[in-house]
Design an enzyme around this catalytic site. Structure first.
Site, PDB file in Angstrom:
ATOM      1  N   ARG A   1      -3.537  -3.231  13.407  1.00 27.76           N
ATOM      2  CA  ARG A   1      -5.098  -2.762  13.190  1.00 27.76           C
ATOM      3  C   ARG A   1      -5.166  -4.705  13.831  1.00 27.76           C
ATOM      4  NH1 ARG A   1      -4.288   0.321   8.887  1.00 27.76           N
ATOM      5  NH2 ARG A   1      -4.482   3.006   9.498  1.00 27.76           N
TER       6      ARG A   1
ATOM      7  N   TYR B   1       1.467  -5.294  13.002  1.00 24.70           N
ATOM      8  CA  TYR B   1       0.575  -4.848  12.520  1.00 24.70           C
ATOM      9  C   TYR B   1      -0.454  -4.107  13.451  1.00 24.70           C
ATOM     10  CZ  TYR B   1      -3.080  -3.554   9.260  1.00 24.70           C
ATOM     11  OH  TYR B   1      -4.521  -3.463   9.158  1.00 24.70           O
TER      12      TYR B   1
ATOM     13  N   ASP C   1      -6.463  -7.470   6.293  1.00 23.51           N
ATOM     14  CA  ASP C   1      -7.724  -7.111   7.130  1.00 23.51           C
ATOM     15  C   ASP C   1      -8.101  -6.904   5.820  1.00 23.51           C
ATOM     16  OD1 ASP C   1      -6.674  -4.467   6.053  1.00 23.51           O
ATOM     17  OD2 ASP C   1      -6.462  -3.956   8.163  1.00 23.51           O
TER      18      ASP C   1
ATOM     19  N   HIS D   1      -4.575 -11.490  13.208  1.00 24.99           N
ATOM     20  CA  HIS D   1      -3.758 -11.961  13.353  1.00 24.99           C
ATOM     21  C   HIS D   1      -3.291 -11.704  15.249  1.00 24.99           C
ATOM     22  CE1 HIS D   1      -2.819  -8.292  11.213  1.00 24.99           C
ATOM     23  NE2 HIS D   1      -3.426  -8.953  10.272  1.00 24.99           N
TER      24      HIS D   1
ATOM     25  N   GLU E   1       0.833  -1.246   0.067  1.00 25.75           N
ATOM     26  CA  GLU E   1       0.479   0.372  -0.207  1.00 25.75           C
ATOM     27  C   GLU E   1       0.907   1.481  -0.509  1.00 25.75           C
ATOM     28  OE1 GLU E   1      -0.214  -2.399   1.767  1.00 25.75           O
ATOM     29  OE2 GLU E   1      -2.952  -2.742   2.747  1.00 25.75           O
TER      30      GLU E   1
ATOM     31  N   ASP F   1      -2.296  -5.323   2.992  1.00 28.91           N
ATOM     32  CA  ASP F   1      -2.220  -5.624   4.990  1.00 28.91           C
ATOM     33  C   ASP F   1      -3.490  -7.354   4.576  1.00 28.91           C
ATOM     34  OD1 ASP F   1      -1.306  -4.155   5.560  1.00 28.91           O
ATOM     35  OD2 ASP F   1      -2.435  -2.414   6.074  1.00 28.91           O
TER      36      ASP F   1
ATOM     37  N   GLU G   1     -10.008  -4.874   4.125  1.00 25.59           N
ATOM     38  CA  GLU G   1      -9.265  -3.513   3.565  1.00 25.59           C
ATOM     39  C   GLU G   1      -8.134  -3.918   2.442  1.00 25.59           C
ATOM     40  OE1 GLU G   1     -10.789  -0.221   3.198  1.00 25.59           O
ATOM     41  OE2 GLU G   1     -12.408  -1.115   4.756  1.00 25.59           O
TER      42      GLU G   1
END
Length: 900
Positions: free
Chosen positions: A325, A323, A99, A370, A11, A97, A101
């Site tokens: 989030r 990570y 997740d 995770h 990203e 990532d 998104e």
């Protein structure tokens, strides 16, 4: 960046640069810079689509909620670059990532790039060499269930916002917005303010004494009055928010009673009535999740949610933490081993329990990814080891994460808690207000830590208690036994008042949202930022204060769309999105029920909820009534207080200044504002040149002076017209050192004379001195220069003014400032990067590209990597130009290969 046979897309540029260092020459790592496409605004749709099924939302709600996506205008150049890079690759690794998104970004990349080479989904939780190499070797297929969950959330938010926001425009004010999470967060803040508005203060008294055994003042300890004649003495917890005493049989002491008991205690025989001691054990807190990190960073580092997340993002992308989030408190076996090993090395074997600690998930719907947030790697670097690499906010946040992670695997803190109760036999005649008192009970407790355990590394912060109890941690009590006589060293009556519920801070609002299951870790910081940017909430110190606008919006939603701001309903939507992510719910069927309703349960859908707006009384919705009956209305130009006029006269109105919080708007304050608004001003005298009356009065923007003009007109028409215009009165704001009650006529006339012509430069251009929004300044044509003081407006000479203009142009107040920070060369332009203070705030620049700092970026703690990232993002957008939209057929979502 070297071209290789394998293309890896992440990203962010900073992330790409770090990963590129680990993968070698056969890999090219590039960044999408976030999402590359999204739903357009309906106004941006091709002309032939605006009247079709996609015209209202850019979503065909009658065709399976099919979304129409377009590549963002500022991402077209990036997409072209990625397509070019893909032509030279024989494999594509989508490394966004893990997740929802991130999975959606990967899916959109596949849809737009249309790769003809093998595609691998590469995932990792930390950016270390070992983790990246493992991720390359162990890839998976794209998870279409996660993509469906993200797309459902995006469509849901578009439908909610586009259906509900226009209701606010028509009934409250143009330009407002509603959102699935933001509206509920606003309601929470408003409800807390309502509690404060309804709160009634209660006063109560108690006595604090200091006692010692056998007259040994060296062993003195403090104790509080807790009972009198067998009845409990009321404390703050015993009062309801309406000021009434809610604890049965509790005694509410007044000043006279407390003073009498204090006096009696000083003369009383005091003995120990009861002594108890019990073991004390305290376990360490779980490792950080996104929300607990935001809360603790707020308490200990004074960082707001967005600043915390931005700083954590940089730490993650540069390989310092995992990570950021996540709502899981789980640690991997490698992380547990690393934490235990480091705790043992730094504090000793006694500080590490025999078996590893296992923490369950923080919430029942934990799904973002995770692990808990922890230092990256199979072995952790201590704060001292990274001190030379990171600084400021990044270092402080890394240290916080390191301490919490290591402490989570350390031994319990142990000690003992001792409690003692004392009885004071008061002398005869101890009385107040006709009530006699014979005995008083005092209590004291203290916890002494005998083994610090995890506290040697870290102690979690606590939010301030509403009832203001002092912690007894660490207070030592002398060895006492029942029946021992004590000497009173001191006894003082103390008065108290109950406190209203504390306003939310960013940290406690995040905590409240998480406890209710509303939103997700990745949304909290953005939600808090959104409600502030929309004008629903503003900060007063660390507290979040709702505006009157927030009250009006919340009233409308509560009265006409209660389900949409219901806490349980909003949380249930998160649960449903989790079910979609797990493959347990179908996206289209769920959206169908939400938007069109569910006949099986007779539940009305969003479409029907907003269909009839005729029942909404805009005037009633925008009226907020306080607990004492004062009415504040939200008008087109802001909030104002209104009271009915007498004998058929028009209502009296007065603007409510922004600095008055809703819980401070009382009937007395309303009368004060109305009186000031009705005040015609203090007459200072008559201007000898014009014969007009000069008055001083208060206005919306502060005190000012003006002249009274009655019926005067001037030639105000255009060419060839004889139209007359009303003469506008001269006005002048008072200087900071002036007072509305003492300003004199001569001072007022000087203010009204501004701007003052100081003189002319060599070319005959006037130089004027005047006062403005940002303080006193000189003006010559379009060239303005700041003055040091307001007095200079009247005192500065032409020579002094010319000397100022002879100096280089300065921005802001005072002398020209050096860069706020300096960094190395930008990787692309190879030019030095600096942080400067600009007209619209601080920005970073390499001399070619300027990038404004984002909300949460602090010039003092900005890192070099973040500066390069901001410039890279701005550079990737290219010049800001408006292009015509090309016609495209609706882009249908194609499902990639299903998971095996």
């Amino acid at each position: 960046m070297a071209t290789g046979s394998k293309l890896v897309i992440v990203e962010s540029p900073a992330k790409a640069q770090k990963i590129g260092e680990y993968l070698g020459k056969d890999f090219r790592v590039d960044a999408s810079v976030g999402h590359i496409r999204d739903l357009p605004n309906p106004s941006e749709l091709p002309a032939d689509m605006k009247k079709g099924p996609y015209g209202k939302f850019a979503i065909a709600v009658d065709d399976g909620f099919d979304p129409y996506y377009v590549v963002d205008g500022d991402k077209k150049k990036k997409v072209t670059e990625l397509k070019r890079a893909l032509k030279d690759a024989d494999e594509l690794f989508l490394a966004t990532d893990e997740d929802r998104e991130g999975e959606a970004i990967a899916w959109h990349l596949m849809e737009v790039l249309k790769p003809k080479v093998p595609v691998r989904r590469m995932v990792f939780h930390e950016i270390t060499k070992e983790a990246i190499q493992r991720a390359v070797a162990d890839t998976r297929e794209l998870d279409t269930d996660l993509v469906d969950a993200q797309e459902s959330r995006r469509i849901l938010d578009r439908l909610y916002g586009y259906e509900v926001s226009p209701v606010l425009w028509r009934k409250v004010k143009q330009g407002l917005s509603a959102g699935r999470v933001q509206s509920v967060a606003t309601r929470l803040v408003v409800e807390r303010e309502r509690e404060r508005m309804a709160f009634k203060v209660a006063s109560y008294w108690d006595v604090e004494g200091e006692f010692a055994p056998g007259g040994n003042s060296g062993q003195g300890f403090e104790a509080k009055l807790t009972g009198v004649d067998g009845s409990k003495v009321a404390s703050g917890r015993d009062f309801a928010d309406d000021g009434t005493l809610r604890t049965k049989n509790a005694v509410q002491l007044d000043a006279a009673a407390a003073e009498a008991i204090a006096q009696g205690t000083r003369e009383a025989d005091v003995v120990v009535r009861e002594v108890s001691e019990k073991p004390y054990t305290r376990r360490p807190s779980a490792p950080f999740t996104t929300s607990t990190l935001q809360q603790e960073a707020s308490r200990k580092l004074r960082m707001n949610s967005q600043s915390t997340m931005r700083t954590a993002q940089r730490l993650y992308e540069n390989g310092y933490i995992t990570y950021m989030r996540t709502d899981s408190t789980n640690l991997s076996s490698q992380a547990v081993s690393a934490a235990r090993s480091q705790a043992r090395d730094m504090y000793g074997a006694d500080f590490v329990p025999e078996t590893p600690r296992v923490y369950g998930k923080k919430s029942k719907n934990a799904q973002e990814a995770h692990e808990a947030i922890r230092p990256a790697g199979d072995s952790f670097r201590t704060p001292a080891q990274v001190a030379g690499e990171i600084r400021g906010g990044e270092y402080a946040l890394y240290e916080l994460i390191w301490k919490r992670t290591v402490a989570s695997q350390m031994a319990d803190a142990k000690g003992s808690t001792a409690s003692v109760k004392l009885t004071a036999t008061l002398p005869e005649g101890t009385r107040a207000g006709g009530t006699a008192y014979s005995s008083a009970e005092f209590s004291a407790s203290g916890t002494v830590i005998t083994f610090r355990g995890f506290l040697a590394a870290y102690e979690e912060g606590r939010d301030e208690s509403r009832y203001g109890e002092d912690s007894a941690m660490g207070m030592r009590l002398p060895k006492l036994s029942e029946g021992v006589s004590l000497e009173t060293l001191r006894a003082e009556a103390q008065g108290h008042q109950t406190s209203p519920p504390a306003r939310y801070t960013e940290a406690t609002l995040v905590k409240a949202l998480e406890e209710r299951g509303i939103g997700r870790p990745s949304t909290y910081a953005a939600t808090v930022g959104t409600i502030q940017d929309r004008g629903y909430v503003h900060s007063r110190g660390s507290a979040l204060v709702p505006t009157w606008l927030a009250f009006a919006v919340t009233q409308l939603l509560e009265q006409h769309f209660p389900r949409l701001v219901d806490y349980d309903f909003t949380a249930s939507m998160e649960t449903d999105l989790d079910r979609i992510a797990h493959g347990e719910e179908q996206r289209v069927a769920w959206l169908q029920r939400f938007y069109f309703g569910d006949q099986a349960t007779s539940t009305e859908g969003l479409r029907d909820l907003v269909a009839d707006l005729g029942e909404i009384d805009a005037r009633a919705i925008s009226a907020v009534t306080t607990s004492d009956g004062t009415v504040v209305r939200v008008g087109r130009y802001g909030p104002y207080v209104e009271l009915p006029g007498e004998d058929g006269e028009s209502p009296r109105r007065a603007t409510v200044p922004d600095e008055i919080a809703p819980d401070e708007m009382t009937a007395a304050k309303a009368e004060e504002l109305l009186a000031a608004a009705a005040d015609d001003g203090r007459v200072l005298g008559t201007d000898p040149e014009t014969g007009r009356e000069i008055i001083a009065k208060n206005g919306r923007y502060g005190p000012y002076v003006t002249e009274v003009i009655e019926g005067e007109e001037s030639d105000g028409g255009g060419k060839g017209t004889k139209k007359k215009a009303k003469v506008k009165p001269r006005t002048g704001s008072l200087f900071q050192g002036m007072d509305l009650g003492t300003i004199e006529l001569d001072q007022a006339l000087r203010l009204l004379s501004l701007p003052r012509v100081v003189g002319q430069d060599a070319e005959g251009v006037d130089i004027t001195a005047q006062n403005g929004r940002y303080g006193p300044y000189l003006k010559k044509g379009t060239d303005s220069r700041s003055l040091e003081t307001e007095a200079q407006i009247f005192d500065i000479t032409l020579d002094e003014a010319l000397a100022i203009y002879a100096q280089p142009k300065q921005r802001g107040r005072g002398a020209a400032k050096p860069p706020l920070a300096e960094f190395g060369e930008d990787p692309v332009s190879k030019k030095k990067v600096v942080v400067k203070d600009g007209r619209f705030g601080p920005y970073v620049t390499d001399g070619e590209t300027n990038a404004t700092l984002r909300r949460g970026d602090d010039p003092e703690t900005l890192t070099e990597e973040r500066a390069f990232e901001l410039i890279a993002e701005k550079r990737s957008k290219g010049p800001t130009t408006r292009k015509k939209t090309t016609r495209k057929a609706p882009a249908k979502k194609k499902a990639p290969a299903k998971k095996s």
